[in-house]
Design a protein around this motif. Structure first.
Motif, PDB file in Angstrom:
ATOM      1  N   THR A 161       7.194 -22.640 -14.034  1.00 44.25           N
ATOM      2  CA  THR A 161       7.200 -24.080 -14.271  1.00 44.25           C
ATOM      3  C   THR A 161       6.309 -24.809 -13.273  1.00 44.25           C
ATOM      4  O   THR A 161       5.490 -25.657 -13.642  1.00 44.25           O
ATOM      5  CB  THR A 161       8.641 -24.620 -14.172  1.00 44.25           C
ATOM      6  N   ASP A 162       6.459 -24.484 -11.982  1.00 46.77           N
ATOM      7  CA  ASP A 162       5.644 -25.138 -10.952  1.00 46.77           C
ATOM      8  C   ASP A 162       4.164 -24.810 -11.126  1.00 46.77           C
ATOM      9  O   ASP A 162       3.297 -25.674 -10.965  1.00 46.77           O
ATOM     10  CB  ASP A 162       6.107 -24.698  -9.558  1.00 46.77           C
ATOM     11  N   GLU A 207       1.499 -27.646 -12.103  1.00 39.09           N
ATOM     12  CA  GLU A 207       0.412 -27.945 -11.170  1.00 39.09           C
ATOM     13  C   GLU A 207      -0.944 -27.763 -11.838  1.00 39.09           C
ATOM     14  O   GLU A 207      -1.877 -28.539 -11.607  1.00 39.09           O
ATOM     15  CB  GLU A 207       0.510 -27.021  -9.946  1.00 39.09           C
ATOM     16  N   SER A 234       6.567 -31.419 -17.994  1.00 40.79           N
ATOM     17  CA  SER A 234       7.392 -31.071 -16.833  1.00 40.79           C
ATOM     18  C   SER A 234       8.876 -31.107 -17.198  1.00 40.79           C
ATOM     19  O   SER A 234       9.635 -30.210 -16.816  1.00 40.79           O
ATOM     20  CB  SER A 234       7.114 -32.049 -15.682  1.00 40.79           C
ATOM     21  N   SER A 288       7.125 -23.364  -4.815  1.00 44.23           N
ATOM     22  CA  SER A 288       7.577 -24.506  -4.026  1.00 44.23           C
ATOM     23  C   SER A 288       8.679 -24.070  -3.069  1.00 44.23           C
ATOM     24  O   SER A 288       9.371 -23.071  -3.310  1.00 44.23           O
ATOM     25  CB  SER A 288       8.099 -25.603  -4.955  1.00 44.23           C
ATOM     26  N   THR A 300      12.181 -23.106  -4.404  1.00 47.75           N
ATOM     27  CA  THR A 300      12.425 -21.920  -5.241  1.00 47.75           C
ATOM     28  C   THR A 300      13.147 -20.813  -4.484  1.00 47.75           C
ATOM     29  O   THR A 300      14.154 -20.295  -4.966  1.00 47.75           O
ATOM     30  CB  THR A 300      11.099 -21.407  -5.836  1.00 47.75           C
TER      31      THR A 300
END
Length: 841
Positions: A37-38, A42, A265, A360, A363
Motif C-alpha cells: 500500500t505504501d 508513494e 489510498s 514506513s 509497518t
C-alpha cells in the motif's frame, strides 16, 4: 512456571513450528499489504510530484486576476525573464514550457499514455547547462531536428544517442535525431511517463508558447533568502502575475497530490484493514486449537499445585516467545510478498508507476503488535478457559468435545450478528448510505463466521453422495469433517473470507464493465473510432482523408459544441446526417435519424423531458457565441452517462465555432474490423503516434482500464488471503492428524491401508475447502448484489452480471487448495506406526 513454559515450547518442536508458521503468516499478510500500500501510494504520488531543488521563487500567471485568460496580453515573457535574472538576489532564472508530445516507439506505437508523454524546453543558463536535467550520454538538442530523451524512456524503447525517432506535437509527424539521454526528477517520468526535450526556441514554437513561458523559476544567490528574493521580484512583477516561494509551492503540491490519490489510498487502506482482520483471525484460531489440545497437560500442572493464574501465565509466556520470533520472520516475509505482488500485478498488464520499495516506520511496529500483542491476547482467552477446567475432569479426556450448550450460545450470537448486519445492509441500500452498507457487510461476514459450525453440517451432508463413491475413505472423511464443527469452521473461514471479497469484487467489476460497454461500445455500429491521444480535437482533414480510402464505406465526424435551451445547459454534437445511421445505434423512443436535415435535431430523453419536447416540436438553441438557431425535433433517444445531449448536422454547428475540430471520427470499413483494416487507417493518417485508431475492443479496454487496474491490484492483495487460507488448512489438518493419532492407529490396525488413510485426509481437506468456497461465493454474490443497488443509482445501465466461468474457476481452485493443503498432513498420517499411535495419549 517460566522454565516449564520455555521447556514446553522447545520440547514440542513440530507444534512450535506450526504455531510460529500460523502467526508468521498472519503478520506477513498484514506487513505485505501495508508495504505494498505504501509503495503503490508513494509511486502514484510521485506521478504528480516534482523537485524544487533548483527553485527559490516561482513566477506564474495569476488566473484570478483575469476574467478571460484567452484575451489577456502575454505575461511571462522573455523580457520578464531577463529582469528576474538581473535582480541582485538572483543567481539564475529559467523559463519553462511543456506540453503533449507523442513519441513513437520502434513499432510505431505511442510511448506512454495520453498526457503522460510530454515535451519540454532545454533552457541553458550562462554556464551552458539547465539545472533541471543531468545528461548521462550525449548532449542537449541545439536545432529543430534534434531532441533528447529521459533515461527511463530510452531504456524501455531501446533508443540510443544517434537514433532517429518519430514524434508529433498535435500536428504532422516529425523525424528527429536523439542527441542525448538525461536524468530528471520530473514526477511524470518517475511515474512511468516520458519526456522529450527540444531546444528552447523549437519547444516554444511547437508547444504554442512562442510569446510566453508556462512558469519562470528563480534561484536565489548565496546569502539571499526565499522571502528576500520574493520581495525583490514583487517590485518588478507585472499585473496579472504572482510570485510563490519554494515552501509554498511544496505545500501546494502536497495538498494536490493528497487530493488526487485519496481515493486509491483509501481503497488500499481498506484492504490493509482486511489483512489485519484475517491475520488476527488466523492467529486466534490457531491458539484456540493449540490450547484445546493441551487441556490434559495444563490440567496436570494444576494437579501438582499450579494456580489458575500460573497456568494462564505460562501460556502467555509461550505466546510471547512464539509471537516475537514470528513477528520478525513475518515482517521479512511480508516485504518479500509486497515485492512479488508488485511484479505479479505488472505481469498481468496493470500499469503501476515506478518507484522504490517504501517501508514506513509504522509497518514494523504494526508487525510487532500483531505478532506479540495479538498472539498473547489470542492465547489468553483459551488459556484462561483451560485453566478453569477442574484437573480431574480435564485428565479424564484428552480432547473434550465442545458442549451442545456452547454451540447453541455460539449459534445464537452468530444469528443475532448476521441479522443486525443484514438489517444495516438493507438500510444502507434503501437509503444509499455507504457507511451503513459497509458496516452491514462487515457484520454479516463476522456473523457468518460465527455461524459456520452450524452451517457446516447441512452443506457437507449435501456432498455425501459424491464422497460415498470413494468407499470407506470417503465416508470417514465426511464424518470427520462434521464431527468437530468448530474445527471445520475455523479451517474453512479464512478461505471463505478471501473468496467472499474476490467474488464480490469480480461480480461488481464485470457488471460495471458491462454497463460501461453498453453505454460506450454497444451503441457503436462503426468498426473504428479515430481520436487524439490527448483528447484534443482532430482537424476536419482527417475525415476527408479517411473518406478517400476505397476500404471505407461510411464516416462521420463527432463535433462538440455547447449552448442552452431556455436557459438550461444542453451539450450538442455535430454529425453527418447522411451516414450517422450506419455508425451509431441509438435507442429511439420516437423518430429516428431518417428525418435529420438542416434544421433537425435528435434529442436525448432527459433533455426532452426537461423542456417538454417531443418529435415534431421546434425550439431555440443558443450557442456560446450568443447566436441562436431554431431547430426541429426529429427523434428522441434514451441517453446515458457517455452518450447524451443533442445531435445535429455539422452545418448547424460550424458557423458557431471559433475553430472547427472533431473530438472523434467514426469509421466503417468494407470488410469490418481487422488487423489489415487498422493498418490501412494508421498508414493513411501518416502513422502519427498522436492519433488513436481503436476498434470496439480497444475502446472497451480503454474505458475499463482503471477498473482492471484496481481489480488486478485487489486480486493481488486477496491472493495473499487465499495463500494464508491454504497454509491455514495445512496447519489445521496437521494439528488434526496429531490430535487423532490414536484414532488413525486404530483404523490402521483394523485394516485401513496407507493409501486409503491418505485419501481420507485429502477428501476431508477438499470437502472443508469447498465448504469455505461455497459460503464465500454465496456471501460474495449477496454483497455484490447489495453494492450493485447503490451503483445502479449512479450508473443507469448497470445490471448485475454473474461471471459463471470465473465462479467455476474459484470453485476449482478451492478444490486444488484442498488437495495441496492435505499433501503433507496426509503423508504424515499414512506414515504413523499403528502400534505406537494406538498407545498415544
Amino acid at each position: 512456571m517460566f522454565r516449564t513454559a520455555l521447556r514446553n515450547v522447545l520440547a514440542h518442536k513440530a507444534r512450535l513450528l506450526m504455531t510460529v508458521l500460523a502467526v508468521m503468516l498472519g503478520v506477513a499478510f498484514v506487513s505485505g499489504t501495508l508495504v505494498f500500500t505504501d509503495t503503490v501510494g508513494e509511486a502514484f504520488k510521485k506521478s504528480s510530484a516534482k523537485s524544487f531543488d533548483h527553485v527559490s521563487v516561482a513566477i506564474r500567471a495569476d488566473w484570478s486576476a483575469s476574467d478571460d485568460e484567452n484575451q489577456r496580453e502575454p505575461l511571462l515573457t522573455d523580457a520578464l525573464l531577463r529582469k528576474a535574472e538581473a535582480l541582485p538576489g538572483a543567481e539564475s532564472a529559467t523559463g519553462s514550457v511543456s506540453g503533449f508530445t507523442a513519441l513513437a516507439d520502434k513499432d510505431g506505437k505511442l510511448v506512454g499514455d495520453g498526457w503522460s508523454t510530454l515535451g519540454a524546453n532545454h533552457a541553458p543558463g550562462s554556464d551552458g547547462t539547465d539545472p533541471r536535467y543531468d545528461f548521462t550520454d550525449g548532449r542537449a538538442p541545439e536545432s529543430p531536428e534534434e531532441i533528447a530523451l529521459d533515461s527511463r524512456t530510452a531504456e524501455r524503447t531501446g533508443y540510443r544517442t544517434g537514433d532517429t525517432v518519430r514524434l508529433s506535437v498535435d500536428g504532422p509527424v516529425r523525424e528527429s535525431e536523439v542527441t542525448g539521454v538525461f536524468d530528471t526528477d520530473d514526477g511524470n517520468v518517475a511515474a512511468g511517463g516520458s519526456l522529450v526535450l527540444f531546444d528552447n526556441d523549437t519547444a516554444r514554437e511547437l508547444l504554442g508558447k512562442a510569446e510566453e513561458y508556462d512558469e519562470i523559476t528563480v534561484k536565489a544567490a548565496a546569502g539571499t533568502s526565499q522571502a528576500e528574493l520574493k520581495a525583490e521580484i514583487g517590485e518588478m512583477l507585472p499585473e496579472g502575475t504572482e510570485a510563490i516561494t519554494r515552501d509554498v509551492l511544496a505545500d501546494e503540491q502536497a495538498d494536490m497530490i493528497t487530493s488526487q490519490t485519496k481515493s486509491m489510498s483509501d481503497t488500499l487502506l481498506y484492504f490493509a484493514a482486511i489483512a489485519l482482520f484475517v491475520g488476527v483471525f488466523i492467529i486466534a484460531n490457531t491458539f484456540t486449537m493449540l490450547v484445546a489440545q493441551r487441556t490434559r497437560e495444563l490440567a496436570l500442572l494444576r494437579a501438582v499445585g499450579a494456580s489458575r493464574r500460573q497456568v494462564t501465565r505460562s501460556v502467555l509466556v509461550e505466546a510471547l516467545l512464539v509471537g516475537l520470533v514470528a513477528a520478525v520472520l513475518g515482517f521479512g516475509v511480508g516485504i518479500g510478498i509486497a515485492v512479488g505482488l508488485r511484479s505479479l500485478i505488472g505481469s498481468l498488464g496493470a500499469v503501476i508507476p515506478d518507484g522504490p520499495l517504501v517501508v514506513s516506520p509504522s509497518t514494523p511496529l504494526t508487525a510487532l503488535v500483531i505478532g506479540v500483542v495479538v498472539t498473547m491476547i489470542a492465547a489468553w482467552l483459551p488459556g484462561r478457559r483451560a485453566a478453569k477446567v477442574p484437573p480431574v475432569a480435564a485428565m479424564n479426556s484428552v480432547h473434550a468435545t465442545p458442549t451442545t450448550r456452547g454451540l447453541v450460545v455460539r449459534n445464537s450470537i452468530g444469528a443475532v450478528i448476521t441479522a443486525v448486519g443484514a438489517a444495516a445492509l438493507f438500510l444502507g441500500v434503501s437509503q444509499q448510505e455507504n457507511l451503513f452498507m459497509a458496516a452491514g457487510a462487515g457484520a454479516m461476514l463476522i456473523g457468518v463466521i460465527v455461524l459456520t459450525p452450524l452451517l457446516s453440517r447441512p452443506v457437507i451432508a449435501a456432498a455425501a453422495p459424491l464422497l460415498n463413491g470413494f468407499g470407506v475413505a470417503g465416508k470417514l472423511a465426511r464424518q470427520n469433517a462434521v464431527r468437530n464443527p468448530r474445527r471445520t469452521a475455523s479451517t474453512a473461514s479464512a478461505l471463505m473470507i478471501g473468496l467472499t471479497l474476490i467474488t464480490a469484487l469480480t461480480v461488481i467489476a464485470v457488471s460495471v464493465q458491462g454497463a460501461i460497454n453498453k453505454m460506450a461500445v454497444d451503441l457503436l455500429k462503426s468498426d473504428y473510432t479515430v481520436s487524439m491521444s490527448t483528447g484534443n480535437g482532430l482537424s476536419p482533414d482527417v475525415r476527408e482523408t479517411l473518406d478517400e480510402l476505397p476500404e471505407t464505406t461510411a464516416t462521420s465526424p463527432m463535433r462538440n459544441a455547447y449552448g442552452e435551451i431556455d436557459g438550461g445547459w444542453a451539450p450538442l454534437t455535430g454529425i453527418d446526417p447522411k451516414t450517422i445511421g450506419k455508425l451509431l445505434d441509438l435507442d429511439f423512443s420516437g423518430g429516428s435519424f431518417a428525418g435529420l436535415d438542416r434544421d433537425g435535431a435528435i434529442v436525448d430523453q432527459e433533455t426532452a423531458d426537461a423542456h417538454g419536447l417531443k418529435t415534431g416540436d421546434t425550439f431555440e438553441y443558443t450557442f456560446q457565441d450568443d447566436r441562436s438557431e431554431t431547430l426541429r425535433v426529429t427523434g428522441v433517444y434514451e441517453g446515458n452517462d457517455m452518450v447524451q445531449g443533442l445531435f445535429v448536422p455539422t452545418a448547424v454547428v460550424d458557423p458557431h465555432l471559433e475553430e472547427v475540430t472533431d473530438y472523434q471520427v467514426l469509421v466503417k470499413m468494407a470488410g469490418g474490423a481487422s488487423e489489415g483494416a487498422e493498418k490501412t487507417l494508421v498508414e493513411a493518417l501518416g502513422e502519427n503516434p498522436a492519433v488513436k485508431v481503436q476498434d470496439k475492443q480497444a475502446t472497451s479496454d480503454e474505458v475499463g482500464k482503471m477498473i482492471n487496474l484496481m481489480l488486478n491490484m485487489l486480486y493481488g492483495l486477496l491472493a495473499m488471503a487465499v495463500l494464508i487460507a491454504v497454509l491455514g488448512v495445512v496447519n489445521t489438518l496437521a494439528m488434526s492428524v496429531f490430535e487423532r493419532k490414536h484414532e488413525i492407529g486404530m483404523l490402521r490396525a483394523i485394516g485401513l491401508d496407507r493409501s486409503r488413510v491418505k485419501r481420507m485426509v485429502r477428501l476431508e481437506s477438499v470437502v472443508i475447502s469447498l465448504f469455505g468456497a461455497v459460503l464465500g461465493i454465496g456471501l460474495g454474490l449477496f454483497m455484490a448484489w447489495a453494492a450493485g443497488q447503490s451503483i445502479s443509482e449512479e450508473l443507469a445501465t448497470y445490471t448485475m452480471r454473474i461471471p459463471y466461468d470465473r465462479i467455476a474457476v474459484f470453485l476449482g481452485l478451492a478444490a486444488v487448495v484442498g488437495v495441496l493443503a492435505a499433501a503433507w498432513p496426509a503423508r504424515r498420517a499414512a506414515k504413523l506406526n499403528a502400534l505406537e499411535a494406538i498407545k498415544a495419549e
